[in-house]
Design an enzyme around this catalytic site. Structure first.
Site, short mmCIF file in Angstrom:
data_model
loop_
_atom_site.label_atom_id
_atom_site.label_comp_id
_atom_site.label_asym_id
_atom_site.label_seq_id
_atom_site.Cartn_x
_atom_site.Cartn_y
_atom_site.Cartn_z
N ASP A 135 0.82 -1.22 0.00
CA ASP A 135 0.00 0.00 0.00
C ASP A 135 0.85 1.26 0.00
OD1 ASP A 135 -2.68 -0.41 -0.36
OD2 ASP A 135 -3.26 0.28 1.63
N ASP A 459 -10.91 -5.54 11.14
CA ASP A 459 -11.01 -6.97 11.38
C ASP A 459 -12.24 -7.34 12.22
OD1 ASP A 459 -9.96 -5.60 13.51
OD2 ASP A 459 -8.08 -6.71 13.60
#
Length: 746
Positions: A135, A459
């Site tokens: 990223d 998450d």
């Protein structure tokens, strides 16, 4: 006999009996309820501080109910890979995801070691494909992977030939030495040869990383010549390709850097995971996926087999959506001075959740079913899917790529690509398309499919969204442990991590994927949903504890009391003593030291009242749309082994000008001032019950917990609290003192 062996489960779940722990936990709850009932029935002592104390103590009691519920029925899973190999004729493909975002905070050599450990798994190479999400769009990371792919051609065969357990080379060569008496001459020669090759690889990557050797952006690297970290096209490169489909060759290795543009929100790690899911769906489309952070190296090369024992069990595995392996660390500082190794939490809390609907998704070290990530419900697994009818729906949900829609139909229908048909390089153009910024516009990605958006702790809502559909999860704790990573080795890294978690989890708590919503409108079981409150209320715990801490200081300064007098005070003291002795016994039971216990106790107080509290405030600003939260990456330090090493900062508290330290310093200064006022007798005359023993015990305990801050007030350099922080904290402390005294006058 053969039929009996075929009927044996691939994994077993054993519930642990911890009767004594249940008794003590229940006793603490009983005493807490006694204290609350005393407040309710002693309304003649009613004051505003008394009411505020009742609210805070009610929250603390609720938190203890959550903990008691979570710890009540712990379970462990026992897997049988030998039965899996006997029963399954052909093992299924598995896609491996590695995520990295910053080549400075997450050194490429760390990512390289994680990738090399995955490429060397004890699993058919033609069934594995490793995808690395960068990223940061860093040519350093891509260059490091290119160089690592050359070394992998020697490292992977060496590991499998000599049955190496630890398959991250930096750990293997730091922990294993040649035994001149026992090792064969062939092994010694190979060991020295491979070690020299790794040293050269490491040196080359470090030189480029630290810019002692300039990196030429030509050839394979030319694509990075006009890129910026937050403004670049999608880049998908196949670094290694097992074109022959050899089971003893090397797995596929694919580099992915998704497109980023300033006008598009990139949704942090969740966005990167969704891109990896789509790219891998095109190229290999494995029914199972493993995702790890860039520092989580493989410690047990058979971990894929262990996880598949759970996911492929014909009796109990059908409704298991993901398998979570514990996060454990190879470089943890002795006795966990910063409270970030979570050993006791994994043993008591996560094992407790394993005995319910399963552990929460921890963001790393997790095996997923691809079809659950695509939004499938448990009862739909064996349902016949008509592809023609389904494709129209999938186009609306999954995006416009025909190739990806075709792969999604295969995944949802339970069919997989043949290993010989997997050629990632054939899908480069389509992969770049699904990695573009605008691909998700108008689709279900991040809303109902894939990793969910809206929180920097992606998450937990993702796992909750899966379990609300009726899925379960399981822990996988083989021996040796599955993965090991690097824990934050300093206070600065720890508070950044804790602040991010506190903020993200608070957003989850108040969002549409909160445990309460999933219990009321989904299929999350009551006790399982309640256990999630232990995690999602971290930020709220910070708010209530800061309020309680301020209230105690107020009582000392204003000479009033929130604690009961006489016999009831001894109930409060008993709760404090029993809780500490009980938690100490829990630590000693699992082999941890008294120092480890104390470090965790004091850090629990400090992180709750600082990092989690700041995270809570940040979440409130986000929820009120005043400002958005900032995703801060935790620095991952490269260390050779589990020893503390020569790092002078190991275990020492260092400070900077972060708002977290302003809060901590303010709390310390306020309580030091309050204690000084009490000792010098500067309190006003009391009306009713004055400040008593209860307030002094709490204040003294708090100051002892904040002892590192007290030392920081008088230290210099990075070990001292910056003067600007001290000045700001002093102003806040004076404002609080003025409030306390003016309130008395009023």
């Amino acid at each position: 006999m053969a039929n009996q062996e075929h009927d044996l489960p691939l994994y077993e779940k054993v519930w642990l009996k911890r009767t004594f722990q249940r008794v003590i936990d229940t006793l603490i709850l009983f005493l807490l309820l006694l204290l609350l009932s005393n407040r309710v029935f002693s309304s003649h002592n009613f004051t505003f501080p008394w009411l505020l104390a009742f609210i805070c103590e009610s929250w603390f009691t609720f938190t203890w109910i959550v903990i008691l519920n979570t710890k009540w029925s712990p379970a462990v899973t026992i897997t049988h890979p030998d039965r899996l190999l006997q029963r399954v004729q052909e093992l299924p493909p598995v896609d491996l995801f590695v995520t990295t975002a910053d080549p400075v905070l997450e050194s490429p050599i760390i990512t390289v070691n994680t990738v090399l450990s995955l490429l060397a798994l004890d699993y058919p190479a033609n069934k594995l494909a490793c995808y690395v999400s960068d990223d940061g769009c860093s040519p350093l990371t891509f260059y490091a992977l290119l160089e690592a792919s050359k070394f992998a051609k020697f490292w992977v065969p060496f590991c499998k030939k000599h049955n190496v357990q630890v398959r991250a080379p930096f750990r293997y060569f730091s922990d294993v030495t040649i035994n001149n008496n026992e090792d064969s001459l062939e092994f010694k020669q190979e060991w020295l040869q491979v070690k020299e090759m790794y040293d050269n690889l490491s040196r080359t990557i470090e030189e480029v990383t630290h810019k002692t050797t300039p990196l030429q952006l030509d050839g394979e690297l030319a694509v990075f010549s006009n890129t910026e970290q937050r403004n670049h096209p999608s880049i998908v490169k196949v670094i290694l390709e097992n074109k022959e489909g050899l089971s003893d060759g090397l797995p596929h290795l694919i580099y992915v850097s998704r497109e980023k543009r300033p006008q598009y929100h990139h949704n942090y790690k969740a966005g990167a995971m969704n891109v990896l899911t789509r790219v891998s769906g095109l190229m290999s489309n494995a029914p199972f996926m493993l995702n790890v952070d860039c520092d989580m190296v493989v410690n047990n090369p058979k971990i894929v087999l262990h996880a598949l024992c759970i996911l492929m069990d014909s009796q109990k595995g059908k409704d298991v959506a993901f398998v979570q392996c514990f996060q454990q660390f190879y470089d943890g500082i002795k006795d966990d001075p910063f409270g970030n190794q979570w050993v006791a939490s994994f043993e008591y809390i996560i094992r407790g959740m394993a005995g319910l609907q399963g552990p929460f998704y921890g963001g790393t070290n997790t095996f997923h079913r691809r079809n659950t990530i695509y939004g499938l419900y448990p009862h739909e697994i064996e349902t016949e899917i008509k592809a023609g009818k389904l494709e129209d729906i999938l186009t609306q949900q999954f995006g416009s790529s025909k190739e990806f829609i075709n792969s999604a139909v295969h995944a949802l229908g339970g069919s997989v690509y043949s290993a010989n048909d997997i050629t990632p390089s054939n899908f480069i153009e389509a992969a770049n398309q699904v990695a573009n910024c605008d691909y998700e516009c108008g689709t279900f990605w991040g809303k109902k499919l894939g990793w969910l958006y809206g929180s920097i702790s992606e998450d937990v809502p993702t796992g909750l969204n899966i379990q609300r559909k009726g899925w379960r999860s399981e822990c996988c704790t083989p021996d040796p442990i599955a993965f090991q990573g690097c824990a934050p080795r300093g206070l600065l890294s720890t508070v950044i991590q804790q602040k991010r978690w506190g903020s993200g989890l608070t957003v989850v708590f108040f969002g549409k994927h909160s445990p309460l919503v999933c219990m009321l409108f989904g299929k999350v079981q009551f006790r399982a949903g309640l256990s999630y409150f232990w995690l999602t209320n971290w930020g709220l715990r910070g708010a209530f504890l800061v309020c309680y801490v301020a209230l105690i200081a107020y009582c000392m300064i204003a000479n009033t009391s929130i604690f009961p007098q006489g016999l009831v005070l001894w109930i409060a003291i008993s709760v404090f003593v029993i809780y500490n002795i009980h938690t100490l016994s829990e630590y000693l039971t699992i082999g941890l030291s008294i120092t480890h216990w104390w470090n965790n106790q004091r850090m629990c107080v400090m992180r709750t009242t600082t990092a989690w509290f700041i995270g809570f405030l940040s979440a409130m600003l986000k929820l009120s749309r005043i400002s958005d939260t900032v995703f801060e990456i935790t620095e991952k330090e490269h260390t050779a082994s589990g020893a503390d090493g020569n790092n002078a900062d190991a275990g020492r508290f260092t400070f900077d000008e972060s708002p977290v330290f302003v809060v901590g310093s303010t709390i310390l200064l306020v309580h030091l001032t309050a204690m000084l006022i009490v000792f010098l007798g500067l309190q006003p005359a009391s009306i009713g019950n004055g400040c008593g023993v209860g307030e002094m015990i709490c204040s003294t305990y708090l100051v002892v917990c904040y002892w590192p801050y007290l030392k920081g007030l008088f230290s210099r350099g990075k070990y001292g609290i910056p003067l600007s922080t001290i000045c700001m904290s002093s102003v806040f402390a004076l404002v609080f003192l003025h409030f306390c005294t003016s309130n008395i006058i009023t």
